[in-house]
Design a protein around this motif. Structure first.
Motif, short mmCIF file in Angstrom:
data_model
loop_
_atom_site.label_atom_id
_atom_site.label_comp_id
_atom_site.label_asym_id
_atom_site.label_seq_id
_atom_site.Cartn_x
_atom_site.Cartn_y
_atom_site.Cartn_z
N ALA A 100 5.46 -0.71 3.25
CA ALA A 100 4.76 -0.78 1.96
C ALA A 100 3.31 -1.20 2.15
O ALA A 100 2.40 -0.63 1.51
N VAL A 101 3.07 -2.18 3.02
CA VAL A 101 1.70 -2.62 3.31
C VAL A 101 0.90 -1.48 3.92
O VAL A 101 -0.26 -1.23 3.54
N TRP A 102 1.52 -0.77 4.85
CA TRP A 102 0.85 0.37 5.50
C TRP A 102 0.46 1.42 4.46
O TRP A 102 -0.66 1.93 4.48
N VAL A 103 1.38 1.74 3.57
CA VAL A 103 1.13 2.76 2.54
C VAL A 103 -0.05 2.35 1.66
O VAL A 103 -0.94 3.17 1.37
N VAL A 104 -0.08 1.09 1.24
CA VAL A 104 -1.16 0.60 0.36
C VAL A 104 -2.52 0.70 1.07
O VAL A 104 -3.50 1.20 0.50
N ILE A 105 -2.57 0.26 2.32
CA ILE A 105 -3.83 0.27 3.06
C ILE A 105 -4.32 1.70 3.27
O ILE A 105 -5.50 2.01 3.07
N VAL A 106 -3.41 2.59 3.68
CA VAL A 106 -3.81 3.97 3.92
C VAL A 106 -4.20 4.66 2.62
O VAL A 106 -5.15 5.46 2.59
N ALA A 107 -3.49 4.37 1.53
CA ALA A 107 -3.82 4.98 0.24
C ALA A 107 -5.22 4.57 -0.23
O ALA A 107 -5.95 5.38 -0.80
N ILE A 108 -5.60 3.33 0.04
CA ILE A 108 -6.90 2.83 -0.40
C ILE A 108 -8.03 3.29 0.52
O ILE A 108 -9.09 3.72 0.05
N THR A 109 -7.80 3.20 1.84
CA THR A 109 -8.88 3.46 2.80
C THR A 109 -8.85 4.86 3.40
O THR A 109 -9.87 5.32 3.91
N ARG A 110 -7.67 5.52 3.38
CA ARG A 110 -7.46 6.81 4.05
C ARG A 110 -7.63 6.71 5.56
O ARG A 110 -7.88 7.70 6.25
N ILE A 111 -7.48 5.49 6.09
CA ILE A 111 -7.62 5.26 7.53
C ILE A 111 -6.28 4.78 8.07
O ILE A 111 -5.89 3.63 7.85
N VAL A 112 -5.57 5.65 8.76
CA VAL A 112 -4.23 5.33 9.23
C VAL A 112 -4.25 4.24 10.29
O VAL A 112 -3.38 3.36 10.31
N SER A 113 -5.23 4.28 11.17
CA SER A 113 -5.28 3.30 12.25
C SER A 113 -5.39 1.88 11.71
O SER A 113 -4.75 0.96 12.25
N LEU A 114 -6.14 1.68 10.65
CA LEU A 114 -6.28 0.35 10.06
C LEU A 114 -4.93 -0.12 9.51
O LEU A 114 -4.52 -1.26 9.74
N GLY A 115 -4.24 0.76 8.79
CA GLY A 115 -2.92 0.41 8.28
C GLY A 115 -1.94 0.10 9.40
O GLY A 115 -1.15 -0.85 9.30
#
Length: 207
Positions: free
Chosen positions: A135-150
């Protein structure tokens, strides 16, 4: 005993299967290493093949981690160690799958970063923590569009959640080691993140 050893060897070999390359060659007649970030992981598969191709690679890579843990369980049942050692062998099977994914015998000991395969391992061993991390990964990627950060944030969160959920110490230590491995494998991504040059998850146009 020999059957158990073969199970652990198979965990590495299963992890070594380059899902992205196989799916790319068979279904899309394309080598994903020629485009985008030049790796065979699910993120680059999405960039090159689209949502369906990326999802197929993700499922296969997650399955490799789960199967590695299962093979570790079979190794224990085949007579390696005592019943109390089963958790260690399951973790070992998962680690071998990650090592295979990151250092594939089929790719001259090169490979992906192991995030999806690691996700499969913790999904098998610690499903509740996996749901939170995903869920945390999905939120980060949805906001930033940066998979590596998530992926980096999610990996660091794994051992923390395992500790607070009261997971067995061997499993928490595994979570810590896996997090370190993911961060190290993302060292170039971290540099690009700091410099503001990291690739976002978006389709690319193949020439």
């Amino acid at each position: 005993m020999m059957t158990g050893i073969l199970c652990l060897i198979l965990a590495y070999l299963v992890g070594s299967v380059p899902s992205g390359l196989v799916i790319g060659k068979v279904l899309y007649h394309t080598d994903p290493r020629e485009y985008g970030s030049h790796n065979t992981g699910a993120t680059n598969a999405y960039r090159v093949f689209g949502a369906v191709g990326g999802l197929l690679v993700l499922i296969c890579d997650v399955a490799k981690g789960m199967f590695g843990v299962y093979l570790g369980q079979l190794a224990s049942q085949a007579g390696i160690g005592t019943p109390a050692d089963q958790i260690y062998l399951m973790i070992a099977g998962g680690l071998l799958a990650i090592i295979g994914h990151s250092c594939s015998i089929f790719l001259k000991f090169k490979g992906g970063k192991g995030v999806a395969t690691g996700l499969g391992i913790i999904l098998f061993l610690a499903p509740w923590e996996t749901l939170i991390v995903f869920a945390v990964w999905v939120v980060i990627v949805a906001i930033t569009r940066i998979v590596s950060l998530g992926s980096i944030v999610a990996a660091v969160l794994v051992p923390i959640l395992m500790y607070f959920f009261g997971e067995p110490l061997p499993l928490t230590i595994f979570g810590l080691l896996a997090a370190i491995l993911v961060v190290v494998r993302h060292k170039d991504n971290i540099i690009r993140l700091i410099q503001g040059r990291e690739l976002k998850v978006e389709r690319i146009q193949k020439k």
